[in-house]
Design a protein around this motif. Structure first.
Motif, PDB file in Angstrom:
ATOM      1  N   GLU A  10       6.342  -6.221   1.709  1.00  0.00           N
ATOM      2  CA  GLU A  10       5.518  -7.368   1.355  1.00  0.00           C
ATOM      3  C   GLU A  10       4.672  -7.081   0.109  1.00  0.00           C
ATOM      4  O   GLU A  10       4.125  -5.995  -0.045  1.00  0.00           O
ATOM      5  CB  GLU A  10       4.603  -7.687   2.542  1.00  0.00           C
ATOM      6  N   GLY A  11       4.593  -8.064  -0.771  1.00  0.00           N
ATOM      7  CA  GLY A  11       3.773  -7.938  -1.979  1.00  0.00           C
ATOM      8  C   GLY A  11       4.619  -7.637  -3.201  1.00  0.00           C
ATOM      9  O   GLY A  11       5.823  -7.426  -3.118  1.00  0.00           O
ATOM     10  N   GLU A  12       3.967  -7.616  -4.334  1.00  0.00           N
ATOM     11  CA  GLU A  12       4.651  -7.395  -5.604  1.00  0.00           C
ATOM     12  C   GLU A  12       5.125  -5.956  -5.781  1.00  0.00           C
ATOM     13  O   GLU A  12       6.254  -5.700  -6.109  1.00  0.00           O
ATOM     14  CB  GLU A  12       3.730  -7.774  -6.770  1.00  0.00           C
ATOM     15  N   ASP A  13       4.216  -4.994  -5.589  1.00  0.00           N
ATOM     16  CA  ASP A  13       4.548  -3.585  -5.806  1.00  0.00           C
ATOM     17  C   ASP A  13       3.776  -2.752  -4.785  1.00  0.00           C
ATOM     18  O   ASP A  13       2.554  -2.655  -4.871  1.00  0.00           O
ATOM     19  CB  ASP A  13       4.172  -3.164  -7.220  1.00  0.00           C
ATOM     20  N   PRO A  14       4.494  -2.147  -3.832  1.00  0.00           N
ATOM     21  CA  PRO A  14       3.783  -1.386  -2.805  1.00  0.00           C
ATOM     22  C   PRO A  14       3.202  -0.063  -3.314  1.00  0.00           C
ATOM     23  O   PRO A  14       2.427   0.576  -2.633  1.00  0.00           O
ATOM     24  CB  PRO A  14       4.858  -1.125  -1.751  1.00  0.00           C
ATOM     25  N   TRP A  77       7.797 -11.247   8.519  1.00  0.00           N
ATOM     26  CA  TRP A  77       7.428  -9.890   8.144  1.00  0.00           C
ATOM     27  C   TRP A  77       7.168  -9.114   9.419  1.00  0.00           C
ATOM     28  O   TRP A  77       6.651  -9.657  10.386  1.00  0.00           O
ATOM     29  CB  TRP A  77       6.197  -9.903   7.239  1.00  0.00           C
ATOM     30  N   LEU A 127       1.069  -2.306   5.010  1.00  0.00           N
ATOM     31  CA  LEU A 127       1.917  -3.427   4.599  1.00  0.00           C
ATOM     32  C   LEU A 127       2.951  -3.753   5.680  1.00  0.00           C
ATOM     33  O   LEU A 127       3.137  -2.988   6.623  1.00  0.00           O
ATOM     34  CB  LEU A 127       2.628  -3.083   3.290  1.00  0.00           C
TER      35      LEU A 127
END
Length: 136
Positions: A10-14, A77, A127
Motif C-alpha cells: 500500500e502507498g506510493e513507495d514503501p 488490503w 503497511l
C-alpha cells in the motif's frame, strides 16, 4: 505466456524493495492451494486484489473480460501478519517435504522466502499488502 504472482504494498513507495519474481508460485498455484487447504491456512490467491488500474493493465495485455472488470469490488488490503501465516506454513511444510513439488520445490521455496522477507518489512513499516497477477 508467462504468469507472475507478485506483492503490492500500500502507498506510493514503501521505502524497501518489494520485487519477487513470482513465476514459480504462479506455475505451482494449484498445488500450493491444495497444500494450503491441507495445512488449514488461506491459499495465496485469497490475498489477490485488483483496482481499476491493475485491471486496465490486464485488459491491455489481453487478459480478463472487460465486463467482469466493471464489477470488481474495491481493492482489499491485508495485514502482513495474515499473509505470514500462509507463507510460513508453506515454507515449513515444503522444507520438511522437499519432494512434494518435485523439481519446482527449490524455486518455490526461494520465492516464498522472498515473500516472507517483504511481508516482515511491510509489517515493520505498518503497511498493508495484496497480491497481483501479471500475464505476459
Amino acid at each position: 505466456m508467462s504468469t507472475s504472482i507478485y506483492i503490492v504494498v500500500e502507498g506510493e513507495d514503501p521505502g524497501f524493495d518489494i520485487f519477487v519474481n513470482g513465476r514459480a508460485l504462479a506455475r505451482n498455484e494449484d498445488a500450493l492451494e491444495k497444500l494450503a487447504e491441507q495445512l488449514h491456512v488461506r491459499p495465496l490467491l485469497d490475498f489477490f486484489s485488483a483496482d481499476q488500474n491493475s485491471m486496465a493493465l490486464l485488459l491491455e495485455e489481453g487478459s480478463g473480460d472487460p465486463e467482469w472488470a466493471k464489477t470488481l469490488p474495491p481493492p482489499q488490503w491485508f495485514t502482513p501478519e495474515d499473509g505470514l501465516v500462509t507463507i510460513c506454513s508453506l515454507l515449513d511444510y515444503l522444507t520438511s517435504n522437499p519432494m512434494v513439488l518435485g523439481t519446482e520445490t527449490s524455486s518455490v521455496l526461494e520465492e516464498l522466502d522472498q515473500y516472507e522477507r517483504v511481508l516482515r518489512k511491510t509489517a515493520k513499516s505498518g503497511l498493508r499488502w495484496q497480491l497481483a497477477v501479471s500475464w505476459k
